[in-house]
Design an enzyme around this catalytic site. Structure first.
Site, PDB file in Angstrom:
ATOM      1  N   GLU A  25     -45.722  -2.979 -12.468  1.00 37.80           N
ATOM      2  CA  GLU A  25     -44.529  -2.310 -12.999  1.00 37.80           C
ATOM      3  C   GLU A  25     -43.793  -3.257 -13.952  1.00 37.80           C
ATOM      4  OE1 GLU A  25     -41.963  -0.889  -9.869  1.00 37.80           O
ATOM      5  OE2 GLU A  25     -40.637   0.154 -11.265  1.00 37.80           O
ATOM      6  N   ASN A 172     -42.536   9.601 -10.203  1.00 29.25           N
ATOM      7  CA  ASN A 172     -42.624   8.614  -9.125  1.00 29.25           C
ATOM      8  C   ASN A 172     -41.396   8.722  -8.232  1.00 29.25           C
ATOM      9  OD1 ASN A 172     -43.341   5.840  -7.862  1.00 29.25           O
ATOM     10  ND2 ASN A 172     -41.258   5.530  -8.635  1.00 29.25           N
ATOM     11  N   GLU A 173     -41.619   8.729  -6.948  1.00 32.89           N
ATOM     12  CA  GLU A 173     -40.513   8.758  -5.980  1.00 32.89           C
ATOM     13  C   GLU A 173     -39.405   9.703  -6.438  1.00 32.89           C
ATOM     14  OE1 GLU A 173     -39.300   4.839  -4.573  1.00 32.89           O
ATOM     15  OE2 GLU A 173     -41.282   4.529  -3.713  1.00 32.89           O
ATOM     16  N   TYR A 244     -43.940   0.783   2.656  1.00 36.55           N
ATOM     17  CA  TYR A 244     -43.845  -0.686   2.631  1.00 36.55           C
ATOM     18  C   TYR A 244     -43.684  -1.217   4.044  1.00 36.55           C
ATOM     19  CZ  TYR A 244     -43.477  -0.728  -2.432  1.00 36.55           C
ATOM     20  OH  TYR A 244     -43.753  -0.603  -3.773  1.00 36.55           O
ATOM     21  N   GLU A 301     -48.369   2.880  -3.441  1.00 31.49           N
ATOM     22  CA  GLU A 301     -47.513   1.708  -3.238  1.00 31.49           C
ATOM     23  C   GLU A 301     -47.574   1.347  -1.769  1.00 31.49           C
ATOM     24  OE1 GLU A 301     -43.555   1.604  -4.977  1.00 31.49           O
ATOM     25  OE2 GLU A 301     -44.228   2.837  -6.664  1.00 31.49           O
ATOM     26  N   GLN A 350     -47.103  -5.679  -5.628  1.00 33.04           N
ATOM     27  CA  GLN A 350     -47.627  -5.401  -6.956  1.00 33.04           C
ATOM     28  C   GLN A 350     -48.553  -6.541  -7.358  1.00 33.04           C
ATOM     29  OE1 GLN A 350     -44.607  -4.294  -9.828  1.00 33.04           O
ATOM     30  NE2 GLN A 350     -43.644  -2.821  -8.433  1.00 33.04           N
TER      31      GLN A 350
HETATM   32  O1  AHR Z   1     -42.483  -1.572  -5.984  1.00 37.58           O
HETATM   33  C1  AHR Z   1     -41.092  -1.616  -6.128  1.00 37.58           C
HETATM   34  C2  AHR Z   1     -40.452  -0.247  -6.070  1.00 37.58           C
HETATM   35  O2  AHR Z   1     -40.624   0.301  -4.821  1.00 37.58           O
HETATM   36  C3  AHR Z   1     -41.018   0.785  -7.000  1.00 37.58           C
HETATM   37  O3  AHR Z   1     -40.490   0.719  -8.276  1.00 37.58           O
HETATM   38  C4  AHR Z   1     -40.612   2.083  -6.348  1.00 37.58           C
HETATM   39  O4  AHR Z   1     -41.511   3.127  -6.629  1.00 37.58           O
HETATM   40  C5  AHR Z   1     -40.534   1.715  -4.874  1.00 37.58           C
HETATM   41  O5  AHR Z   1     -39.367   2.130  -4.309  1.00 37.58           O
END
Ligand code: AHR
Length: 500
Positions: A25, A172-173, A244, A301, A350
């Site tokens: 990103e 995205n999101e 995450y 992600e 990332q």
């Molecule tokens: O990876 C960091 C961020 O995490 C990304 O921009 C977003 O899609 C997610 O919330």
């Protein structure tokens, strides 16, 4: 002691190389500095891309790269990133540190990076603040061969031939940074936006990815599919999922990447194993709409998220990476393999210098993280078939309530019949006596590799090789298969050749 029954005859799905995909990103030092330094940099580069970084990424066979975000994607206007660099618009990167984005890395540069890496392309479009026309024209610009306003512009900008866009993300999101939408509303927008993503290149149709849920938001998955599905399969090739691993799930105090306790370790393991529940439960909802599993679950992600390194910009999400991250990588990659009937792509967040990166850079220096070493072990799975394997006697490890399954595994077979077993043992102090029983065939030879170390072991720019892959020879071939002792805090690969 644990027993693993492997049945090489029973194949359970194809392991898409994309399960080991990456995400880059416009965030912190991922693209700028981490990958792209520009043609005039004194850091060795090819067309602006760091040579050391590209080499290290090629070594782990990066299969696909997602770009330009993330949250950045829904604020990105692609036309700002084409044409002569000195004329490109500058913008504020509002999500990530409020820094100036000079758009010197745009569509042409992304495609050049993928060319150098030899990987597939995953471009994420802007639904949150972009128009249907803008998205449609981007696809035309990238993929149309003939004469058209967008294709002509691409040619004027120096690229005669169209590129291949393998995957295109429609937002995205969008439940959060991508527009704070409700699932029904997003579902309707997906229907509309995707209509104008035309397939100009019939040999390489663009796979369209809808924005999926945030972790355990099953309502989102259900409503998006319900809203979209009366059109049937064909316009949605994938539905994403973001998750995450945050110790204790505490976003306010995620803790240090390197200075953590045994409790923090086990909480991290417990949280990362939640990925299995997410795949099963979101998968069960997808099954209701798509029992033939034609829509891929795209976990675009995933990875650990800790507090940033002291003294660094909080908006840059720069964190170190230890053996704890190696275990998280090994566990998740095993889970993706085991669920390859539904999971078709996964992109660690990332690639460089942001969150759970495989590489870190500082000026001219670069280090490979423990996570890189795990990807280096697992690359042998790419394009294989998953074979049936069942683990018996997998106990839990942890402290008090902070516990999870001690072991994970996956076994694949390549075209020549060679087996690849990867295993993780997340216990901090207990090894595991392993017995592998083969349902068919006898072992001719076995070769192993391991990534292990103290729980907080990591590579720095001063000591870049503290954590590395090493040979793992302590494996005994038996009549039935293999036995070995799987060390605590380890990720292991065994390459098993069977007698003909
Ligand atoms: O990876 C960091 C961020 O995490 C990304 O921009 C977003 O899609 C997610 O919330």
């Amino acid at each position: 002691m644990a027993k693993l029954f492997v049945n090489p005859e029973v194949k359970q799905g194809h392991v898409n190389p994309e399960l080991q995909g990456h995400f880059s990103e416009h965030l912190g030092r991922c693209i700028y500095e981490g990958i792209y330094v520009g043609e005039n940099s004194d850091i060795p580069n090819v067309n602006g891309m760091r040579k050391d970084v590209v080499e290290a990424l090629k070594e782990i066979k990066v299969p696909v790269l997602r770009w330009p975000g993330g949250c950045f994607a829904d604020e990105y206007h692609w036309k700002d990133g084409i044409g002569p660099k000195e004329k490109r618009k500058k913008m504020i990167n509002t999500h990530w540190g409020g820094v100036v984005e000079d758009n010197s890395f745009g569509t042409h540069e992304f495609m050049e990076l993928c060319r150098q890496l030899g990987c597939k392309t995953y471009v994420n479009g802007n639904v949150g603040s972009g128009t249907v026309q803008e998205m449609s024209e981007w696809v035309e610009y990238m993929t149309f061969k003939g004469v058209s306003p967008m294709a002509d512009q691409r040619k004027e900008n120096g690229h005669e031939e169209p590129w291949v866009v393998d995957y295109f993300g429609v937002g995205n999101e969008n439940w959060g940074c991508g527009g704070n939408m409700r699932p029904e509303y997003y579902g309707d927008l997906f229907r509309r936006y995707q209509t104008y993503i035309r397939n100009y290149d019939h040999e390489h149709p663009v796979a369209k990815i809808a924005c999926g849920a945030n972790g355990g938001d099953y309502h989102w998955t259900e409503k998006v599919l319900e809203t979209c599905f009366d059109h049937g399969f064909g316009y949605m090739n994938g539905l994403s999922l973001h998750y995450y691993t945050v110790p204790y799930g505490n976003w306010a105090k995620k803790g240090s990447a390197t200075d953590f306790s045994k409790e923090d370790w086990y909480s991290t393991m417990e949280k990362t194993m939640y990925m299995e529940t997410l795949i099963k439960r979101h998968g069960a909802i997808m099954d209701q709409f798509d029992p033939d599993k034609r829509i891929g679950m795209i976990i675009d992600e995933w990875g650990t998220w800790y507090d940033v390194e002291p003294g660094t910009n909080p908006g840059f999400l720069y964190q170190q990476n230890t053996i704890r991250d190696a275990l998280v990588a090994g566990i998740n990659l095993n889970l993706f393999n085991k669920n390859c009937d539904r999971v078709k792509m996964a992109n660690i967040a990332q690639m460089v210098n942001v969150l759970q990166s495989v590489l870190l850079t500082e000026g001219k220096k670069m280090v490979k993280t423990p996570t890189w070493h795990v990807f280096n072990l697992y690359k042998v799975h790419q394009d294989n078939d998953l074979v049936e394997s069942t683990l018996i006697g997998n106990s839990e490890a942890g402290i008090g309530e902070l516990k999870a399954k001690k072991l994970t595994e996956s076994v694949t077979v390549d075209k020549d019949g060679k087996l690849y077993l990867t295993m993780t043992n997340m216990s901090l102090d207990a090894s595991e006596a392993m017995e592998v029983v083969l349902g068919s065939g006898k072992v001719k030879s076995v070769k192993g590799q391991i990534v292990t170390g103290k729980m907080d072991a990591h590579n720095t720019f001063k000591a870049p090789n503290k954590v590395q892959g090493a040979d793992f020879d302590a494996v005994t071939v038996t009549k039935e298969g293999l036995t070995f002792e799987l060390p605590a805090r380890s990720v292991v690969l065994l390459e098993i050749t069977l007698k003909k």
